[in-house]
Design an enzyme around this catalytic site. Structure first.
Site, PDB file in Angstrom:
ATOM      1  N   SER A 112      38.918  51.092  33.921  1.00 14.25           N
ATOM      2  CA  SER A 112      40.355  50.811  33.942  1.00 14.25           C
ATOM      3  C   SER A 112      40.994  51.434  32.709  1.00 14.25           C
ATOM      4  CB  SER A 112      40.609  49.305  33.958  1.00 14.25           C
ATOM      5  OG  SER A 112      40.656  48.822  32.630  1.00 14.25           O
ATOM      6  N   LYS A 113      42.305  51.444  32.698  1.00 15.34           N
ATOM      7  CA  LYS A 113      42.971  52.140  31.598  1.00 15.34           C
ATOM      8  C   LYS A 113      42.740  51.441  30.260  1.00 15.34           C
ATOM      9  CE  LYS A 113      47.619  50.166  31.941  1.00 15.34           C
ATOM     10  NZ  LYS A 113      47.686  49.480  33.242  1.00 15.34           N
TER      11      LYS A 113
END
Ligand code: GLU
Length: 450
Positions: free
Chosen positions: A226-227
């Site tokens: 994920s970011k």
């Protein structure tokens, strides 16, 4: 048929490596086939649709060298390339479906009417649905996933009651209008594809070839990257002084393997070998160490003048600006050993100043492994003082100290390196000592031993 691929990001303010890998695979396939690579901005979400969010994507793509042939700034015959500017086309295409009896209005929204037998209609105040049994499921011959069949059993929304078109609709309308021949995108979109196939059929348009590429999992654990995970954003590597060609090379390895067995190779060789059929089905796992090692191999392979140019700029930004003739031999020693330009100031700063930083982590690591490093340096000093200052002379001095104190000669290397540089790593041991010279080394070792 000339191929047309597209990368269709929704600007979020970040350029995630998963998105970059999707862009890269589209670009590679277009280059491999001599086709056209289109950049289309799916900016229908007005909240997140800012100039800054767009800039992050355009800058990131340019940095990675993924030049698009049509799209923002490049122009092209099938523009505009921003979905926010294509509203007239979407409304016209909705009318096309309505005229064919394949779209209808309900409660202010526009719905897609699936073909097939009406099976069941139910109505409650929370939800109104029409379920259908389709005569034939949508069949997707995916180049990566193989044959995927999925039946849509509900009509779905094309335009919301607020007048906004829905992703599935604009995505397909644009892929048709832009003549996209290959849809290469993340596997998370596979579940949308049956809706898209229904829409292509309803428009009477030929289906594109699909290739759904595997997810990128985080370094440890089962989750998708994920970011928020370290190493997830392209802009991070840029700031850290990674080479764009190394990041691009590493991203190629997330779901694809060069046939010739190399992992670090020029982009031209990757383009020549890249086939959609060779993309792996299994999820790819992000490995930061592998990324660093690809970067190191790429740095090592740079022409020395190019390495010097990048290194000089990096050092200058850290306030280290020695004359070129003093810098050149140090850079020659550093180039084969450096994993990323971000480490360069600690890696070589101590060559140019006696006031250099000493890494507390390195000292702690040394003490944990080999006992008190200052004690080792005290043991080695007398024979170093008498040594001829070249590799054989220094090796002999370490051997003599080892024999006298019941150690291995190698036990002295890390403490001596730390004593003269304050670091655990750097250029080759003998290069460090030779470049610093005997007087400076002994002075630093005496100060450290004390
Ligand atoms: N805007 C979509 C996304 O960012 C594009 C999906 C597609 O490539 O079709 O995921």
């Amino acid at each position: 048929m000339t191929t047309r691929t597209r990368f269709a990001p929704s600007p979020t303010g970040f350029f995630h490596i998963g998105s970059a890998r999707t862009a890269l695979f589209n670009w590679l396939f277009a280059r491999h086939t001599g086709g056209t690579f289109v950049l289309r901005i799916e900016d229908t979400d007005k909240e997140r649709n800012t100039d800054e969010a767009l800039r992050v994507i355009l800058d990131g793509m340019r940095w990675l060298g993924l030049q698009w042939d049509e799209g923002p700034e490049a122009g092209g015959a099938r523009g505009p390339y921003f979905q926010s500017q294509r509203g007239d086309l979407y409304r016209a295409q909705l009318k096309v479906l309505a005229d064919k009896g394949r779209a209808y209005e309900r409660d202010g929204a526009w719905w897609f009417r699936l073909e097939g037998e009406r099976h069941l209609e139910f109505d409650d105040f929370a939800k109104r649905e029409v379920e259908k049994v389709r005569a034939a499921p949508a069949v997707i011959d995916d180049l990566v996933r193989g044959r995927v069949e999925r039946a849509e059993d509900r009509d779905f929304v094309l335009f919301r009651a607020n007048g906004e078109p829905v992703f599935h609709f604009v995505n397909v309308v644009d892929d048709i209008a832009m003549g996209i021949t290959h849809v290469i995108r993340g596997e998370d979109h596979l579940s949308n594809t049956s809706k898209h196939v229904e829409l292509f059929r309803a428009f009477g348009a030929p289906l594109p070839t699909y290739a759904h590429i595997p997810l990128i999992l985080k370094t440890d654990g089962p989750g998708k990257m994920s970011k928020r995970d370290r190493g997830a954003l392209v802009e991070e590597y840029r700031a850290r002084g990674y080479l764009p060609e190394a990041v691009r090379n590493y991203l190629c390895l997330l779901g694809w393997t060069p046939k010739d067995g190399r992992t670090v190779l020029p982009i031209g060789d990757i383009i020549a070998q890249f086939e959609l059929r060779d993309i792996h089905q299994a999820n790819a796992r992000f490995d930061e160490r592998k990324m660093a090692s690809v970067n190191q191999d790429t740095l090592r392979a740079l022409p020395p003048a190019e390495f010097a140019r990048l290194a000089t700029a990096r050092l200058a930004a850290a306030g280290i600006a020695p004359p070129a003739d003093r810098l050149a031999p140090v850079l020659a020693a550093a180039q084969p050993k450096l994993s990323a330009l971000e480490h360069l100031p600690e890696f070589v700063g101590y060559f140019f100043s006696d006031d250099y930083a000493r890494s507390p982590e390195a000292l702690e690591g040394l003490s944990r492994k080999g006992g008190d490093p200052a004690a080792r340096v005290r043991e080695a000093l007398p024979s170093l003082e008498a040594a001829a200052w070249d590799a054989p002379g220094i090796d002999a001095a370490l051997a003599a100290a080892a024999a006298a104190h019941g150690q291995k000669p190698s036990a002295y290397m890390a403490p001596i390196r730390y004593g003269v540089s304050g670091q655990a790593g750097g250029p080759h041991f003998h290069d460090v000592l030779a470049l610093l010279g005997k007087d400076r080394c002994l002075a630093r070792l005496r100060a450290f031993a004390a």
